[in-house]
Design a protein around this motif. Sequence first.
Motif, PDB file in Angstrom:
ATOM      1  N   ARG A   1      70.222  -1.242 -25.789  1.00 27.59           N
ATOM      2  CA  ARG A   1      71.394  -1.922 -26.334  1.00 27.59           C
ATOM      3  C   ARG A   1      71.764  -3.132 -25.459  1.00 27.59           C
ATOM      4  N   LEU A   2      71.729  -2.929 -24.136  1.00 31.76           N
ATOM      5  CA  LEU A   2      72.017  -4.038 -23.228  1.00 31.76           C
ATOM      6  C   LEU A   2      71.014  -5.173 -23.411  1.00 31.76           C
ATOM      7  N   ARG A   3      69.739  -4.818 -23.558  1.00 28.80           N
ATOM      8  CA  ARG A   3      68.720  -5.854 -23.743  1.00 28.80           C
ATOM      9  C   ARG A   3      68.968  -6.646 -25.019  1.00 28.80           C
ATOM     10  N   GLN A   4      69.290  -5.946 -26.099  1.00 34.05           N
ATOM     11  CA  GLN A   4      69.534  -6.616 -27.375  1.00 34.05           C
ATOM     12  C   GLN A   4      70.740  -7.538 -27.300  1.00 34.05           C
ATOM     13  N   GLU A   5      71.701  -7.153 -26.468  1.00 31.76           N
ATOM     14  CA  GLU A   5      72.916  -7.958 -26.314  1.00 31.76           C
ATOM     15  C   GLU A   5      72.750  -9.060 -25.259  1.00 31.76           C
ATOM     16  N   GLY A   6      71.596  -9.099 -24.604  1.00 34.06           N
ATOM     17  CA  GLY A   6      71.348 -10.081 -23.565  1.00 34.06           C
ATOM     18  C   GLY A   6      72.021  -9.764 -22.245  1.00 34.06           C
ATOM     19  N   GLY A   7      72.388  -8.489 -22.044  1.00 30.17           N
ATOM     20  CA  GLY A   7      73.132  -8.122 -20.845  1.00 30.17           C
ATOM     21  C   GLY A   7      72.369  -7.293 -19.837  1.00 30.17           C
ATOM     22  N   ALA A   8      71.061  -7.171 -20.000  1.00 28.08           N
ATOM     23  CA  ALA A   8      70.290  -6.327 -19.080  1.00 28.08           C
ATOM     24  C   ALA A   8      69.781  -7.097 -17.883  1.00 28.08           C
ATOM     25  N   GLY A   9      69.285  -8.304 -18.107  1.00 26.35           N
ATOM     26  CA  GLY A   9      68.642  -9.042 -17.038  1.00 26.35           C
ATOM     27  C   GLY A   9      67.218  -8.570 -16.835  1.00 26.35           C
ATOM     28  N   GLN A  10      66.525  -9.204 -15.931  1.00 24.29           N
ATOM     29  CA  GLN A  10      65.110  -8.895 -15.701  1.00 24.29           C
ATOM     30  C   GLN A  10      64.929  -7.466 -15.191  1.00 24.29           C
ATOM     31  N   LEU A  11      63.974  -6.764 -15.771  1.00 22.60           N
ATOM     32  CA  LEU A  11      63.675  -5.403 -15.334  1.00 22.60           C
ATOM     33  C   LEU A  11      63.071  -5.436 -13.938  1.00 22.60           C
ATOM     34  N   ALA A  12      63.547  -4.554 -13.059  1.00 20.51           N
ATOM     35  CA  ALA A  12      63.089  -4.532 -11.668  1.00 20.51           C
ATOM     36  C   ALA A  12      62.188  -3.334 -11.394  1.00 20.51           C
ATOM     37  N   HIS A  13      62.727  -2.124 -11.591  1.00 21.41           N
ATOM     38  CA  HIS A  13      61.916  -0.924 -11.338  1.00 21.41           C
ATOM     39  C   HIS A  13      62.474   0.250 -12.119  1.00 21.41           C
ATOM     40  N   CYS A  14      61.607   1.205 -12.426  1.00 22.78           N
ATOM     41  CA  CYS A  14      61.978   2.399 -13.180  1.00 22.78           C
ATOM     42  C   CYS A  14      61.284   3.606 -12.569  1.00 22.78           C
ATOM     43  N   HIS A  15      61.935   4.747 -12.690  1.00 25.93           N
ATOM     44  CA  HIS A  15      61.339   5.997 -12.215  1.00 25.93           C
ATOM     45  C   HIS A  15      61.555   7.067 -13.272  1.00 25.93           C
ATOM     46  N   PHE A  16      60.476   7.781 -13.590  1.00 28.05           N
ATOM     47  CA  PHE A  16      60.533   8.825 -14.604  1.00 28.05           C
ATOM     48  C   PHE A  16      59.958  10.117 -14.013  1.00 28.05           C
ATOM     49  N   ARG A  17      60.825  11.113 -13.859  1.00 28.44           N
ATOM     50  CA  ARG A  17      60.413  12.367 -13.224  1.00 28.44           C
ATOM     51  C   ARG A  17      60.662  13.550 -14.158  1.00 28.44           C
TER      52      ARG A  17
ATOM     53  N   ILE B   1      70.973   5.817 -14.961  1.00 28.05           N
ATOM     54  CA  ILE B   1      70.391   7.043 -14.408  1.00 28.05           C
ATOM     55  C   ILE B   1      70.713   8.202 -15.349  1.00 28.05           C
ATOM     56  N   ASP B   2      69.670   8.901 -15.743  1.00 27.57           N
ATOM     57  CA  ASP B   2      69.799  10.061 -16.629  1.00 27.57           C
ATOM     58  C   ASP B   2      69.206  11.261 -15.905  1.00 27.57           C
ATOM     59  N   ARG B   3      70.049  12.244 -15.583  1.00 24.92           N
ATOM     60  CA  ARG B   3      69.578  13.457 -14.909  1.00 24.92           C
ATOM     61  C   ARG B   3      69.593  14.669 -15.842  1.00 24.92           C
ATOM     62  N   GLY B   4      69.589  14.420 -17.104  1.00 21.33           N
ATOM     63  CA  GLY B   4      69.532  15.504 -18.072  1.00 21.33           C
ATOM     64  C   GLY B   4      70.904  15.973 -18.483  1.00 21.33           C
ATOM     65  N   ASP B   5      71.674  16.482 -17.527  1.00 28.25           N
ATOM     66  CA  ASP B   5      73.016  16.981 -17.843  1.00 28.25           C
ATOM     67  C   ASP B   5      74.110  15.965 -17.505  1.00 28.25           C
ATOM     68  N   ARG B   6      73.695  14.790 -17.010  1.00 26.67           N
ATOM     69  CA  ARG B   6      74.649  13.714 -16.736  1.00 26.67           C
ATOM     70  C   ARG B   6      73.905  12.391 -16.768  1.00 26.67           C
ATOM     71  N   ALA B   7      74.541  11.368 -17.301  1.00 30.22           N
ATOM     72  CA  ALA B   7      73.925  10.046 -17.343  1.00 30.22           C
ATOM     73  C   ALA B   7      74.987   8.985 -17.107  1.00 30.22           C
ATOM     74  N   ILE B   8      74.621   7.936 -16.361  1.00 30.44           N
ATOM     75  CA  ILE B   8      75.561   6.861 -16.063  1.00 30.44           C
ATOM     76  C   ILE B   8      74.909   5.501 -16.297  1.00 30.44           C
ATOM     77  N   CYS B   9      75.762   4.507 -16.487  1.00 36.96           N
ATOM     78  CA  CYS B   9      75.317   3.120 -16.583  1.00 36.96           C
ATOM     79  C   CYS B   9      76.258   2.263 -15.750  1.00 36.96           C
ATOM     80  N   ALA B  10      75.689   1.574 -14.749  1.00 39.87           N
ATOM     81  CA  ALA B  10      76.458   0.624 -13.941  1.00 39.87           C
ATOM     82  C   ALA B  10      76.004  -0.782 -14.315  1.00 39.87           C
ATOM     83  N   THR B  11      76.952  -1.684 -14.527  1.00 39.39           N
ATOM     84  CA  THR B  11      76.618  -3.073 -14.846  1.00 39.39           C
ATOM     85  C   THR B  11      77.300  -4.011 -13.861  1.00 39.39           C
ATOM     86  N   ARG B  12      76.506  -4.941 -13.358  1.00 35.19           N
ATOM     87  CA  ARG B  12      76.961  -5.811 -12.277  1.00 35.19           C
ATOM     88  C   ARG B  12      77.952  -6.868 -12.760  1.00 35.19           C
TER      89      ARG B  12
END
Length: 323
Positions: A131-147, A255-266
Motif C-alpha cells: 500500500r505504501l509503495r502504491q501511494e509513493g510512500g515507501a522509498g527505496q527498498l533496503a533490506h528484508c528478512h523472512f524467518r 515487522i510482522d511476528r505473527g501475533d503482532r505487526a507494526i509499521c513505522a514511517t519516517r
Amino acid sequence: MKIVLAGTSHWHADMHLDAARTAGAEIIGVWDEDEAHARGFAARNSLSAIAAFEGVLAAPADLILLMGHPSTVPARARGVIEADIPLILEKPAASSTAPLIQLRDLAHERKAFVSVPLPNRFGPAVIAFERLRQEGGAGQLAHCHFRVVNGPPERYAADGVAWVVDPAIGGGGALRNLGIHGVNAALSLASGELRLKSVSVDNRIHRSPVEDYALLVLKDEAGALFTVEAGYTFASMQPGGDFEWRIVSANATLIDRGDRAICATRHDAALVELPVELPATRYRLSMRDTFERLQRKAAPAISIDDYVAAMSLIDAAYQKAGR
C-alpha cells in the motif's frame, strides 16, 4: 463458489477447510488416496467423501484444491488442468522442480488458472508495504528478512506424513518446505534478478536425512539485500514457532511476528500497530483473494510460475551448498 478438497491427509487440510468455509465456499466433496481417511475427514466435518479421483474431476466444482504425495500430485494436477477446472495447487506438489516446469508449461498452453497458497504474502507487513509503495510512500527498498523456524522434524511423523523429511520425496528439508515462503516473498519484492550471494545448510541438532536449518543471503539488481531463514530447530512441537517478516525501506520499517505487526514511517514519525492475522489463518486471506480473482477472471496472486521460480532458486541454493 463450489470447491472440492482433494488430499485430506495433507497437514494443511484443516486450514484449507477453515479458509474455504470462512470465504463462503460450498464444499461439495472431499477426497484422499486413503479412502478411509477421506471418509473420516468427511464425517468429522459434515461433508461428503468422494471415493475415486475420477469423481473429483466429475464433480460440478468451480475450483479444486489439490494436496497430496509429491509422487502422485503432478499427474493429478495435469488431469485437473486438462479438465479446464481452476486449481489451487498445495505444496509440495513434486519432489523436484522438473515436473512443476511441465505443469507450468501445460498451464500456459491451456491458459489455466493455477494458484499456489503461500499465505504469508497476505500477511500484514507485506500488505501494508505494498500500500505504501502504491501511494509513493515507501522509498527505496533496503533490506528484508523472512524467518520461519518451526518445531522438530518428527512433527511430520506425528501428522502421518513422515515422507516430508525424506529428501528423495520431499526434495529437501527446512529450506524446501519452509524457506520457500521467504524465497517467494523475496522474489515478489525484488527489483530485477535476485542473485544468491551465500547459503548455509546444516544439520546441527536432529541429524536427520534433511537439513534442520538453512540461511540464504540474496541481493537484487537495485542492491536490496534479502535474508531467508528456515528451520526445524524451535524447541517445541507447539504451533507458531519462531516467525518474523521484516521489510525495511528508506521511509518505512515493517515487522510482522505473527501475533503482532507494526509499521513505522519516517516522513510522519508514525508507529502504528497493523491488523493481526495469525500465520495459521492467513490461508483465509489467500482463499478469499483466489475467489475474488476467479470471479473477475484475473490471474492468481501467486501462480505456478512463482512456485517454479522459488523452487529453482532453492535448487541453486542446495547446489551451492553441495547438497
